[in-house]
Design a protein around this motif. Structure first.
Motif, PDB file in Angstrom:
ATOM      1  N   SER A 294      68.534  36.085  48.845  1.00 27.67           N
ATOM      2  CA  SER A 294      69.027  34.813  48.329  1.00 27.67           C
ATOM      3  C   SER A 294      68.797  33.751  49.392  1.00 27.67           C
ATOM      4  CB  SER A 294      70.508  34.896  47.966  1.00 27.67           C
ATOM      5  OG  SER A 294      71.277  35.223  49.100  1.00 27.67           O
ATOM      6  N   GLY A 295      68.598  32.526  48.923  1.00 25.90           N
ATOM      7  CA  GLY A 295      68.347  31.435  49.852  1.00 25.90           C
ATOM      8  C   GLY A 295      66.891  31.296  50.256  1.00 25.90           C
ATOM      9  N   ILE A 296      66.049  32.210  49.806  1.00 28.05           N
ATOM     10  CA  ILE A 296      64.615  32.125  50.044  1.00 28.05           C
ATOM     11  C   ILE A 296      63.896  32.548  48.782  1.00 28.05           C
ATOM     12  CG2 ILE A 296      64.692  32.570  52.532  1.00 28.05           C
ATOM     13  CD1 ILE A 296      63.786  35.471  51.890  1.00 28.05           C
ATOM     14  N   ILE A 297      62.643  32.158  48.702  1.00 28.79           N
ATOM     15  CA  ILE A 297      61.781  32.644  47.628  1.00 28.79           C
ATOM     16  C   ILE A 297      61.014  33.813  48.207  1.00 28.79           C
ATOM     17  CG2 ILE A 297      59.937  32.076  46.019  1.00 28.79           C
ATOM     18  CD1 ILE A 297      60.797  29.131  46.332  1.00 28.79           C
ATOM     19  N   SER A 298      61.454  35.017  47.910  1.00 28.80           N
ATOM     20  CA  SER A 298      60.914  36.184  48.601  1.00 28.80           C
ATOM     21  C   SER A 298      59.425  36.387  48.324  1.00 28.80           C
ATOM     22  CB  SER A 298      61.686  37.450  48.208  1.00 28.80           C
ATOM     23  OG  SER A 298      61.553  37.719  46.825  1.00 28.80           O
ATOM     24  N   SER A 299      58.933  35.807  47.236  1.00 30.92           N
ATOM     25  CA  SER A 299      57.520  36.036  46.889  1.00 30.92           C
ATOM     26  C   SER A 299      56.559  35.451  47.912  1.00 30.92           C
ATOM     27  CB  SER A 299      57.212  35.461  45.504  1.00 30.92           C
ATOM     28  OG  SER A 299      57.430  34.066  45.484  1.00 30.92           O
ATOM     29  N   ILE A 300      57.024  34.511  48.743  1.00 27.74           N
ATOM     30  CA  ILE A 300      56.132  33.923  49.742  1.00 27.74           C
ATOM     31  C   ILE A 300      56.303  34.581  51.112  1.00 27.74           C
ATOM     32  CG2 ILE A 300      56.104  31.720  48.526  1.00 27.74           C
ATOM     33  CD1 ILE A 300      57.890  30.574  50.737  1.00 27.74           C
ATOM     34  N   TYR A 301      57.089  35.639  51.142  1.00 28.60           N
ATOM     35  CA  TYR A 301      57.319  36.365  52.380  1.00 28.60           C
ATOM     36  C   TYR A 301      56.695  37.759  52.311  1.00 28.60           C
ATOM     37  CZ  TYR A 301      60.795  32.965  53.929  1.00 28.60           C
ATOM     38  OH  TYR A 301      61.427  31.828  54.343  1.00 28.60           O
ATOM     39  N   VAL A 302      56.248  38.240  53.467  1.00 28.89           N
ATOM     40  CA  VAL A 302      55.974  39.656  53.610  1.00 28.89           C
ATOM     41  C   VAL A 302      57.333  40.340  53.700  1.00 28.89           C
ATOM     42  CG1 VAL A 302      54.990  41.473  55.045  1.00 28.89           C
ATOM     43  CG2 VAL A 302      53.801  39.265  54.807  1.00 28.89           C
ATOM     44  N   MET A 303      57.570  41.278  52.836  1.00 29.44           N
ATOM     45  CA  MET A 303      58.845  41.993  52.824  1.00 29.44           C
ATOM     46  C   MET A 303      58.638  43.381  53.408  1.00 29.44           C
ATOM     47  SD  MET A 303      60.853  39.747  51.580  1.00 29.44           S
ATOM     48  CE  MET A 303      62.336  40.719  51.342  1.00 29.44           C
ATOM     49  N   GLY A 304      59.579  43.764  54.244  1.00 29.56           N
ATOM     50  CA  GLY A 304      59.425  45.057  54.899  1.00 29.56           C
ATOM     51  C   GLY A 304      60.732  45.801  55.034  1.00 29.56           C
ATOM     52  N   TRP A 305      60.604  47.099  55.180  1.00 29.89           N
ATOM     53  CA  TRP A 305      61.736  47.965  55.517  1.00 29.89           C
ATOM     54  C   TRP A 305      61.488  48.544  56.908  1.00 29.89           C
ATOM     55  CZ3 TRP A 305      66.178  48.363  52.873  1.00 29.89           C
ATOM     56  CH2 TRP A 305      66.202  47.948  51.534  1.00 29.89           C
ATOM     57  N   TYR A 306      62.487  48.433  57.750  1.00 28.83           N
ATOM     58  CA  TYR A 306      62.476  49.008  59.074  1.00 28.83           C
ATOM     59  C   TYR A 306      63.634  49.996  59.176  1.00 28.83           C
ATOM     60  CZ  TYR A 306      59.277  45.298  60.598  1.00 28.83           C
ATOM     61  OH  TYR A 306      58.209  44.457  60.750  1.00 28.83           O
ATOM     62  N   ARG A 307      63.571  50.851  60.183  1.00 26.29           N
ATOM     63  CA  ARG A 307      64.698  51.754  60.414  1.00 26.29           C
ATOM     64  C   ARG A 307      64.900  51.939  61.909  1.00 26.29           C
ATOM     65  NH1 ARG A 307      62.081  57.440  58.124  1.00 26.29           N
ATOM     66  NH2 ARG A 307      60.617  57.801  59.841  1.00 26.29           N
ATOM     67  N   GLN A 308      66.128  52.266  62.243  1.00 31.91           N
ATOM     68  CA  GLN A 308      66.478  52.517  63.637  1.00 31.91           C
ATOM     69  C   GLN A 308      67.417  53.705  63.695  1.00 31.91           C
ATOM     70  OE1 GLN A 308      68.077  49.164  65.804  1.00 31.91           O
ATOM     71  NE2 GLN A 308      67.466  50.063  67.751  1.00 31.91           N
ATOM     72  N   ALA A 309      66.955  54.756  64.343  1.00 34.95           N
ATOM     73  CA  ALA A 309      67.775  55.936  64.558  1.00 34.95           C
ATOM     74  C   ALA A 309      68.499  55.802  65.890  1.00 34.95           C
ATOM     75  CB  ALA A 309      66.895  57.186  64.549  1.00 34.95           C
ATOM     76  N   PRO A 310      69.606  56.517  66.075  1.00 36.45           N
ATOM     77  CA  PRO A 310      70.352  56.426  67.338  1.00 36.45           C
ATOM     78  C   PRO A 310      69.461  56.727  68.535  1.00 36.45           C
ATOM     79  CG  PRO A 310      71.628  57.589  65.698  1.00 36.45           C
ATOM     80  CD  PRO A 310      70.272  57.389  65.091  1.00 36.45           C
ATOM     81  N   GLY A 311      69.498  55.844  69.522  1.00 32.97           N
ATOM     82  CA  GLY A 311      68.735  56.045  70.735  1.00 32.97           C
ATOM     83  C   GLY A 311      67.259  55.745  70.625  1.00 32.97           C
ATOM     84  N   LYS A 312      66.837  55.232  69.475  1.00 32.35           N
ATOM     85  CA  LYS A 312      65.420  54.935  69.280  1.00 32.35           C
ATOM     86  C   LYS A 312      65.214  53.462  68.950  1.00 32.35           C
ATOM     87  CE  LYS A 312      63.975  59.517  67.763  1.00 32.35           C
ATOM     88  NZ  LYS A 312      63.209  60.287  66.729  1.00 32.35           N
ATOM     89  N   GLN A 313      63.981  53.010  69.119  1.00 31.54           N
ATOM     90  CA  GLN A 313      63.657  51.633  68.786  1.00 31.54           C
ATOM     91  C   GLN A 313      63.510  51.466  67.276  1.00 31.54           C
ATOM     92  OE1 GLN A 313      60.115  50.614  71.082  1.00 31.54           O
ATOM     93  NE2 GLN A 313      61.388  49.720  72.683  1.00 31.54           N
ATOM     94  N   ARG A 314      63.736  50.251  66.834  1.00 30.18           N
ATOM     95  CA  ARG A 314      63.525  49.943  65.422  1.00 30.18           C
ATOM     96  C   ARG A 314      62.036  50.064  65.127  1.00 30.18           C
ATOM     97  NH1 ARG A 314      66.541  44.806  62.824  1.00 30.18           N
ATOM     98  NH2 ARG A 314      68.211  45.930  63.928  1.00 30.18           N
ATOM     99  N   GLU A 315      61.715  50.690  63.992  1.00 28.88           N
ATOM    100  CA  GLU A 315      60.315  50.890  63.633  1.00 28.88           C
ATOM    101  C   GLU A 315      60.064  50.468  62.197  1.00 28.88           C
ATOM    102  OE1 GLU A 315      59.209  55.015  63.738  1.00 28.88           O
ATOM    103  OE2 GLU A 315      60.771  55.631  62.326  1.00 28.88           O
TER     104      GLU A 315
END
Length: 120
Positions: free
Chosen positions: A25-46
């Motif tokens: 909300s608050g943006i038009i997501s269609s003009i954005y690259v949308m991504g999913w990232y994850r971060q496990a304990p003790g690890k960097q976000r990927e």
């Protein structure tokens, strides 16, 4: 005010499935690259998966063939279908919206994250 709200996380047994949703909300997501990232304990976000404005898909090698990212521009929502889940998929999953403006500025927004736990 821009908001990315993730939902769909939870506890699932190995081999199970979950579907994450990210409502923008608050943006038009269609003009954005949308991504999913994850971060496990003790690890960097990927990066897990991303989908461009033109629908080009990108996946981390570790999830290829198991996860599918999709977007519904009419609903301003992006999804991550996760199948054949493994213990190593356990992490906090974050939604991201990213774009570069016409003057070269980088604009990026993050959700608050949703916990995915894969365990028997």
């Amino acid at each position: 005010q821009v908001q990315l709200v993730e939902s769909g996380g939870g506890l699932v047994e190995p081999g199970g499935s979950l579907r994450l949703s990210c409502a923008a909300s608050g943006i038009i997501s269609s003009i954005y690259v949308m991504g999913w990232y994850r971060q496990a304990p003790g690890k960097q976000r990927e990066l897990v998966a991303s989908i461009s404005t033109g629908g080009r898909l990108n996946y981390a090698d570790s999830v290829k063939g198991r996860f599918t990212i999709s977007r519904d521009n009419a609903e301003n929502t992006v999804y991550l279908q996760m199948n054949s889940l493994k213990a190593e998929d356990t992490a906090v999953y974050y939604c991201n919206a990213d774009r570069t403006t016409s003057n070269g500025a980088r604009v990026s927004f993050w959700g608050q994250g949703t916990q995915v736990t894969v365990s028997s």
